[in-house]
Motif scaffolding. Sequence first.
Motif, PDB file in Angstrom:
ATOM      1  N   ALA A 180      45.421 101.372  40.295  1.00 32.22           N
ATOM      2  CA  ALA A 180      45.752 100.105  40.975  1.00 32.22           C
ATOM      3  C   ALA A 180      46.995  99.481  40.359  1.00 32.22           C
ATOM      4  O   ALA A 180      47.864  98.957  41.072  1.00 32.22           O
ATOM      5  CB  ALA A 180      44.566  99.149  40.893  1.00 32.22           C
ATOM      6  N   GLU A 181      47.115  99.557  39.028  1.00 34.70           N
ATOM      7  CA  GLU A 181      48.283  99.006  38.356  1.00 34.70           C
ATOM      8  C   GLU A 181      49.552  99.776  38.744  1.00 34.70           C
ATOM      9  O   GLU A 181      50.604  99.172  38.992  1.00 34.70           O
ATOM     10  CB  GLU A 181      48.066  99.075  36.846  1.00 34.70           C
ATOM     11  CG  GLU A 181      49.108  98.347  36.037  1.00 34.70           C
ATOM     12  CD  GLU A 181      48.786  98.391  34.550  1.00 34.70           C
ATOM     13  OE1 GLU A 181      49.733  98.497  33.756  1.00 34.70           O
ATOM     14  OE2 GLU A 181      47.598  98.323  34.202  1.00 34.70           O
ATOM     15  N   ILE A 182      49.448 101.099  38.834  1.00 36.68           N
ATOM     16  CA  ILE A 182      50.596 101.917  39.245  1.00 36.68           C
ATOM     17  C   ILE A 182      50.992 101.576  40.673  1.00 36.68           C
ATOM     18  O   ILE A 182      52.183 101.423  40.996  1.00 36.68           O
ATOM     19  CB  ILE A 182      50.274 103.417  39.096  1.00 36.68           C
ATOM     20  CG1 ILE A 182      50.208 103.801  37.620  1.00 36.68           C
ATOM     21  CG2 ILE A 182      51.306 104.280  39.813  1.00 36.68           C
ATOM     22  CD1 ILE A 182      49.678 105.198  37.360  1.00 36.68           C
ATOM     23  N   ALA A 183      50.014 101.443  41.558  1.00 33.96           N
ATOM     24  CA  ALA A 183      50.311 101.089  42.960  1.00 33.96           C
ATOM     25  C   ALA A 183      50.976  99.723  43.039  1.00 33.96           C
ATOM     26  O   ALA A 183      51.905  99.517  43.832  1.00 33.96           O
ATOM     27  CB  ALA A 183      49.023 101.106  43.784  1.00 33.96           C
ATOM     28  N   GLU A 184      50.543  98.787  42.217  1.00 37.26           N
ATOM     29  CA  GLU A 184      51.159  97.462  42.216  1.00 37.26           C
ATOM     30  C   GLU A 184      52.603  97.543  41.719  1.00 37.26           C
ATOM     31  O   GLU A 184      53.500  96.902  42.267  1.00 37.26           O
ATOM     32  CB  GLU A 184      50.357  96.517  41.317  1.00 37.26           C
ATOM     33  CG  GLU A 184      50.905  95.110  41.260  1.00 37.26           C
ATOM     34  CD  GLU A 184      50.144  94.241  40.275  1.00 37.26           C
ATOM     35  OE1 GLU A 184      50.740  93.262  39.792  1.00 37.26           O
ATOM     36  OE2 GLU A 184      48.969  94.553  39.992  1.00 37.26           O
ATOM     37  N   MET A 185      52.834  98.359  40.688  1.00 40.00           N
ATOM     38  CA  MET A 185      54.197  98.506  40.158  1.00 40.00           C
ATOM     39  C   MET A 185      55.131  99.183  41.162  1.00 40.00           C
ATOM     40  O   MET A 185      56.335  98.944  41.139  1.00 40.00           O
ATOM     41  CB  MET A 185      54.184  99.331  38.866  1.00 40.00           C
ATOM     42  CG  MET A 185      53.480  98.668  37.733  1.00 40.00           C
ATOM     43  SD  MET A 185      54.517  97.378  37.099  1.00 40.00           S
ATOM     44  CE  MET A 185      53.729  97.020  35.591  1.00 40.00           C
ATOM     45  N   GLN A 186      54.579 100.042  42.018  1.00 40.20           N
ATOM     46  CA  GLN A 186      55.408 100.770  42.978  1.00 40.20           C
ATOM     47  C   GLN A 186      55.487 100.080  44.339  1.00 40.20           C
ATOM     48  O   GLN A 186      56.028 100.648  45.279  1.00 40.20           O
ATOM     49  CB  GLN A 186      54.870 102.197  43.160  1.00 40.20           C
ATOM     50  CG  GLN A 186      55.045 103.079  41.948  1.00 40.20           C
ATOM     51  CD  GLN A 186      54.459 104.469  42.138  1.00 40.20           C
ATOM     52  OE1 GLN A 186      53.671 104.696  43.049  1.00 40.20           O
ATOM     53  NE2 GLN A 186      54.858 105.383  41.281  1.00 40.20           N
ATOM     54  N   SER A 187      54.964  98.895  44.443  1.00 36.43           N
ATOM     55  CA  SER A 187      55.016  98.199  45.733  1.00 36.43           C
ATOM     56  C   SER A 187      56.472  97.866  46.085  1.00 36.43           C
ATOM     57  O   SER A 187      57.325  97.676  45.210  1.00 36.43           O
ATOM     58  CB  SER A 187      54.164  96.922  45.680  1.00 36.43           C
ATOM     59  OG  SER A 187      54.759  95.980  44.812  1.00 36.43           O
ATOM     60  N   LEU A 188      56.767  97.800  47.378  1.00 36.95           N
ATOM     61  CA  LEU A 188      58.132  97.571  47.862  1.00 36.95           C
ATOM     62  C   LEU A 188      58.712  96.236  47.392  1.00 36.95           C
ATOM     63  O   LEU A 188      59.839  96.216  46.891  1.00 36.95           O
ATOM     64  CB  LEU A 188      58.169  97.685  49.394  1.00 36.95           C
ATOM     65  CG  LEU A 188      59.542  97.611  50.027  1.00 36.95           C
ATOM     66  CD1 LEU A 188      60.433  98.726  49.496  1.00 36.95           C
ATOM     67  CD2 LEU A 188      59.426  97.674  51.527  1.00 36.95           C
ATOM     68  N   PRO A 189      58.009  95.136  47.484  1.00 38.59           N
ATOM     69  CA  PRO A 189      58.608  93.876  47.012  1.00 38.59           C
ATOM     70  C   PRO A 189      58.968  93.929  45.515  1.00 38.59           C
ATOM     71  O   PRO A 189      60.022  93.469  45.100  1.00 38.59           O
ATOM     72  CB  PRO A 189      57.536  92.824  47.281  1.00 38.59           C
ATOM     73  CG  PRO A 189      56.676  93.408  48.340  1.00 38.59           C
ATOM     74  CD  PRO A 189      56.717  94.897  48.146  1.00 38.59           C
ATOM     75  N   ARG A 190      58.091  94.522  44.719  1.00 39.36           N
ATOM     76  CA  ARG A 190      58.357  94.601  43.283  1.00 39.36           C
ATOM     77  C   ARG A 190      59.552  95.521  43.019  1.00 39.36           C
ATOM     78  O   ARG A 190      60.393  95.231  42.153  1.00 39.36           O
ATOM     79  CB  ARG A 190      57.116  95.077  42.545  1.00 39.36           C
ATOM     80  CG  ARG A 190      57.333  95.095  41.056  1.00 39.36           C
ATOM     81  CD  ARG A 190      55.990  95.178  40.356  1.00 39.36           C
ATOM     82  NE  ARG A 190      56.188  95.231  38.936  1.00 39.36           N
ATOM     83  CZ  ARG A 190      56.014  94.208  38.114  1.00 39.36           C
ATOM     84  NH1 ARG A 190      55.632  93.060  38.598  1.00 39.36           N
ATOM     85  NH2 ARG A 190      56.204  94.339  36.832  1.00 39.36           N
ATOM     86  N   MET A 191      59.629  96.667  43.738  1.00 39.78           N
ATOM     87  CA  MET A 191      60.750  97.595  43.559  1.00 39.78           C
ATOM     88  C   MET A 191      62.070  96.930  43.980  1.00 39.78           C
ATOM     89  O   MET A 191      63.094  97.111  43.318  1.00 39.78           O
ATOM     90  CB  MET A 191      60.526  98.884  44.358  1.00 39.78           C
ATOM     91  CG  MET A 191      59.339  99.704  43.901  1.00 39.78           C
ATOM     92  SD  MET A 191      59.573 100.431  42.312  1.00 39.78           S
ATOM     93  CE  MET A 191      60.521 101.842  42.738  1.00 39.78           C
TER      94      MET A 191
END
Length: 174
Positions: A89-100
């Motif tokens: 879940a943390e990896i998915a959050e880090m790779q989210s489009l807004p964050r990227m």
Amino acid sequence: MLPAMLVYNVDIMATEEKRSTVIRHTVEEYPWRNQTQWAATLTLVVIVGIIIGALYLIQSTTTTTTARVLEQMTDQRDRLVRENERLNAEIAEMQSLPRMQTRAAELGFRPANPDEDIMYVIVEGYRYDRPPSTSTPTPPPTQTIAAYDDTFSGWMQMQWDSFKEQLSEWSGDD
């Protein structure tokens, strides 16, 4: 004089009478023997009972210990599964489009302008819509295996020849 068979029978009878007298005398001589046998039997039964009880206790302890270890391993596995899910879940959050996009802007990147930043290269003879190439598998080379044609008599002859050769080497006949 008595015949030999009659004398033999009398001797046998006399021997048997002596034995029964000795046995009766021995039993009568040791009256406490029955009590000793009873006590020995009771002791043996108690010892066998203790051994069976100890074996049962050992088995019960081993089973309980194994069940406890399995329970601990199951708990550890569940903890690891939860930790893996949390990390995913943390990896998915880090790779989210807004964050990227935020991170790219922090690093100095900006969206590409189609008129100024994108450049197309045209290659002569290149077809962009051609079907993907597939490789055709080639069959592996077939190896021919010699047919098995040995017989028992042929094997026996080979063993006999080997034996004769060893015998001649041993005896020095070259």
